[in-house]
Write a protein that holds these residues in place. Sequence first.
Motif, PDB file in Angstrom:
ATOM      1  N   ILE A  86      60.992 -26.630 -13.657  1.00 30.80           N
ATOM      2  CA  ILE A  86      60.107 -25.742 -12.906  1.00 30.80           C
ATOM      3  C   ILE A  86      60.087 -26.130 -11.427  1.00 30.80           C
ATOM      4  O   ILE A  86      60.130 -27.317 -11.087  1.00 30.80           O
ATOM      5  CB  ILE A  86      58.678 -25.771 -13.499  1.00 30.80           C
ATOM      6  CG1 ILE A  86      57.826 -24.639 -12.913  1.00 30.80           C
ATOM      7  CG2 ILE A  86      58.020 -27.128 -13.292  1.00 30.80           C
ATOM      8  CD1 ILE A  86      56.493 -24.475 -13.629  1.00 30.80           C
ATOM      9  N   LYS A  87      60.039 -25.143 -10.550  1.00 30.51           N
ATOM     10  CA  LYS A  87      60.083 -25.379  -9.110  1.00 30.51           C
ATOM     11  C   LYS A  87      58.701 -25.180  -8.483  1.00 30.51           C
ATOM     12  O   LYS A  87      57.970 -24.262  -8.866  1.00 30.51           O
ATOM     13  CB  LYS A  87      61.070 -24.425  -8.436  1.00 30.51           C
ATOM     14  CG  LYS A  87      62.473 -24.438  -9.016  1.00 30.51           C
ATOM     15  CD  LYS A  87      63.192 -25.728  -8.701  1.00 30.51           C
ATOM     16  CE  LYS A  87      64.651 -25.648  -9.137  1.00 30.51           C
ATOM     17  NZ  LYS A  87      65.360 -26.935  -8.883  1.00 30.51           N
ATOM     18  N   GLY A 132      52.418 -38.118 -13.418  1.00 26.99           N
ATOM     19  CA  GLY A 132      53.164 -39.225 -12.834  1.00 26.99           C
ATOM     20  C   GLY A 132      53.846 -40.067 -13.890  1.00 26.99           C
ATOM     21  O   GLY A 132      54.981 -40.522 -13.726  1.00 26.99           O
ATOM     22  N   GLY A 133      53.128 -40.306 -14.992  1.00 21.45           N
ATOM     23  CA  GLY A 133      53.685 -41.144 -16.039  1.00 21.45           C
ATOM     24  C   GLY A 133      52.859 -41.068 -17.298  1.00 21.45           C
ATOM     25  O   GLY A 133      51.908 -40.277 -17.396  1.00 21.45           O
ATOM     26  N   ARG A 147      61.098 -35.393  -8.149  1.00 18.78           N
ATOM     27  CA  ARG A 147      61.597 -34.108  -7.652  1.00 18.78           C
ATOM     28  C   ARG A 147      60.436 -33.190  -7.278  1.00 18.78           C
ATOM     29  O   ARG A 147      60.437 -32.573  -6.206  1.00 18.78           O
ATOM     30  CB  ARG A 147      62.478 -33.436  -8.709  1.00 18.78           C
ATOM     31  CG  ARG A 147      62.928 -32.028  -8.302  1.00 18.78           C
ATOM     32  CD  ARG A 147      63.702 -31.351  -9.416  1.00 18.78           C
ATOM     33  NE  ARG A 147      62.902 -31.114 -10.605  1.00 18.78           N
ATOM     34  CZ  ARG A 147      62.055 -30.089 -10.743  1.00 18.78           C
ATOM     35  NH1 ARG A 147      61.867 -29.233  -9.755  1.00 18.78           N
ATOM     36  NH2 ARG A 147      61.387 -29.935 -11.868  1.00 18.78           N
ATOM     37  N   LEU A 148      59.445 -33.091  -8.156  1.00 18.99           N
ATOM     38  CA  LEU A 148      58.316 -32.206  -7.905  1.00 18.99           C
ATOM     39  C   LEU A 148      57.514 -32.665  -6.683  1.00 18.99           C
ATOM     40  O   LEU A 148      57.069 -31.839  -5.871  1.00 18.99           O
ATOM     41  CB  LEU A 148      57.418 -32.141  -9.141  1.00 18.99           C
ATOM     42  CG  LEU A 148      58.015 -31.380 -10.331  1.00 18.99           C
ATOM     43  CD1 LEU A 148      57.206 -31.652 -11.597  1.00 18.99           C
ATOM     44  CD2 LEU A 148      58.075 -29.884 -10.049  1.00 18.99           C
ATOM     45  N   TYR A 149      57.335 -33.969  -6.550  1.00 22.54           N
ATOM     46  CA  TYR A 149      56.620 -34.493  -5.374  1.00 22.54           C
ATOM     47  C   TYR A 149      57.360 -34.125  -4.090  1.00 22.54           C
ATOM     48  O   TYR A 149      56.756 -33.647  -3.119  1.00 22.54           O
ATOM     49  CB  TYR A 149      56.469 -36.013  -5.472  1.00 22.54           C
ATOM     50  CG  TYR A 149      55.787 -36.596  -4.247  1.00 22.54           C
ATOM     51  CD1 TYR A 149      54.398 -36.682  -4.180  1.00 22.54           C
ATOM     52  CD2 TYR A 149      56.528 -37.030  -3.147  1.00 22.54           C
ATOM     53  CE1 TYR A 149      53.766 -37.181  -3.045  1.00 22.54           C
ATOM     54  CE2 TYR A 149      55.908 -37.531  -2.018  1.00 22.54           C
ATOM     55  CZ  TYR A 149      54.524 -37.609  -1.972  1.00 22.54           C
ATOM     56  OH  TYR A 149      53.906 -38.091  -0.843  1.00 22.54           O
ATOM     57  N   GLU A 205      59.472 -31.675  -3.543  1.00 24.57           N
ATOM     58  CA  GLU A 205      59.389 -30.232  -3.303  1.00 24.57           C
ATOM     59  C   GLU A 205      58.020 -29.845  -2.750  1.00 24.57           C
ATOM     60  O   GLU A 205      57.913 -29.012  -1.839  1.00 24.57           O
ATOM     61  CB  GLU A 205      59.660 -29.468  -4.600  1.00 24.57           C
ATOM     62  CG  GLU A 205      61.111 -29.535  -5.065  1.00 24.57           C
ATOM     63  CD  GLU A 205      61.330 -28.784  -6.373  1.00 24.57           C
ATOM     64  OE1 GLU A 205      60.402 -28.071  -6.820  1.00 24.57           O
ATOM     65  OE2 GLU A 205      62.433 -28.911  -6.942  1.00 24.57           O
ATOM     66  N   ALA A 206      56.969 -30.441  -3.310  1.00 24.19           N
ATOM     67  CA  ALA A 206      55.614 -30.119  -2.852  1.00 24.19           C
ATOM     68  C   ALA A 206      55.416 -30.505  -1.396  1.00 24.19           C
ATOM     69  O   ALA A 206      54.830 -29.753  -0.604  1.00 24.19           O
ATOM     70  CB  ALA A 206      54.589 -30.826  -3.738  1.00 24.19           C
ATOM     71  N   LYS A 207      55.902 -31.672  -1.010  1.00 20.14           N
ATOM     72  CA  LYS A 207      55.722 -32.122   0.373  1.00 20.14           C
ATOM     73  C   LYS A 207      56.536 -31.267   1.338  1.00 20.14           C
ATOM     74  O   LYS A 207      56.103 -31.005   2.465  1.00 20.14           O
ATOM     75  CB  LYS A 207      56.112 -33.607   0.492  1.00 20.14           C
ATOM     76  CG  LYS A 207      55.114 -34.529  -0.187  1.00 20.14           C
ATOM     77  CD  LYS A 207      53.738 -34.363   0.403  1.00 20.14           C
ATOM     78  CE  LYS A 207      52.627 -34.769  -0.512  1.00 20.14           C
ATOM     79  NZ  LYS A 207      51.291 -34.571   0.070  1.00 20.14           N
ATOM     80  N   ALA A 208      57.711 -30.825   0.915  1.00 16.03           N
ATOM     81  CA  ALA A 208      58.538 -29.975   1.771  1.00 16.03           C
ATOM     82  C   ALA A 208      57.860 -28.634   2.046  1.00 16.03           C
ATOM     83  O   ALA A 208      58.058 -28.030   3.103  1.00 16.03           O
ATOM     84  CB  ALA A 208      59.903 -29.757   1.128  1.00 16.03           C
TER      85      ALA A 208
END
Length: 286
Positions: free
Chosen positions: A15-16, A32-33, A51-53, A55-58
Amino acid sequence: MMIKGVDVSKHQGNIKIQAIKNAGFDFAILRGGYTGYGAGRTKAKDNQYDRLYKEAKALNFPIGVYYYSCAKTFNEGVAEAKFLYDNCLKGKTFEYPIYIDVEDATWQAKDKKGVTEAIIGFCSTLEGLGFIAGVYASLYWFNSKIDTKRLENYSKWVASWSNNRPNYNYSKFDLWQNSDNGRVGSIRVDTNYCFTDFAKAIKEGGLNGYTAKATKTAIKDDNEKKPKSNKAKKVKSPKTQKYEVKKGDTLSAIAKRYNTTVDKLVKHNKIKNRDLIYVGQIIEIV
């Protein structure tokens, strides 16, 4: 205020964050874990987290984090918090709280005292590191499996899959997981509503990895305007003591330090949200 979001993990596959945003959601809580529920109870990082982190920051998309727990003692809760910090939180920033997810039937369901202690261990450890921490559980668990009255100082995220906001018996909750049947494209997701403007307060308060914004302080330097005479002056003791909030402070920590209660501080200082205080804020101790 009702801010709509999702919570996601490796169970949502690839998921993106862009797709989550395009679907009309305003935040995401990332796993996270987790601690495996087998005999070894091995701690692991969610393989989609990094990856999700990124993408979120970008995309400047607000996020928080949760950790699936199997802890049933204070020390086990501390260990899970430290694992999460070292592997997922350190050096990063988050606009929503960090939650411990307690729902494990094997290790936690039969030990109300133990799981409560684990929650306190997890949350107090992260609070000490400058994070807003909280607990996720179903409404049934909050009412039956956890000594919820002991958790008044922490944020609460309640799962109750219904069209109606749950009738919660204890202190207020900040997040409500209302469904496990949301959609981001063809991917099924849990959906949530948040009732607290965490992002603004976290950034201004220098919490969750952020640096506090400069604020004017109401406390003068001790070296300013020293009396010309060395003769001691008699002054009346104030009825209340004032404390200036510093980075990493929480109401529960301040209350413990001055041998008072969070409820007294909230009431006397007219604090609207006990989970959110700001660097530079003046708290009167009662």
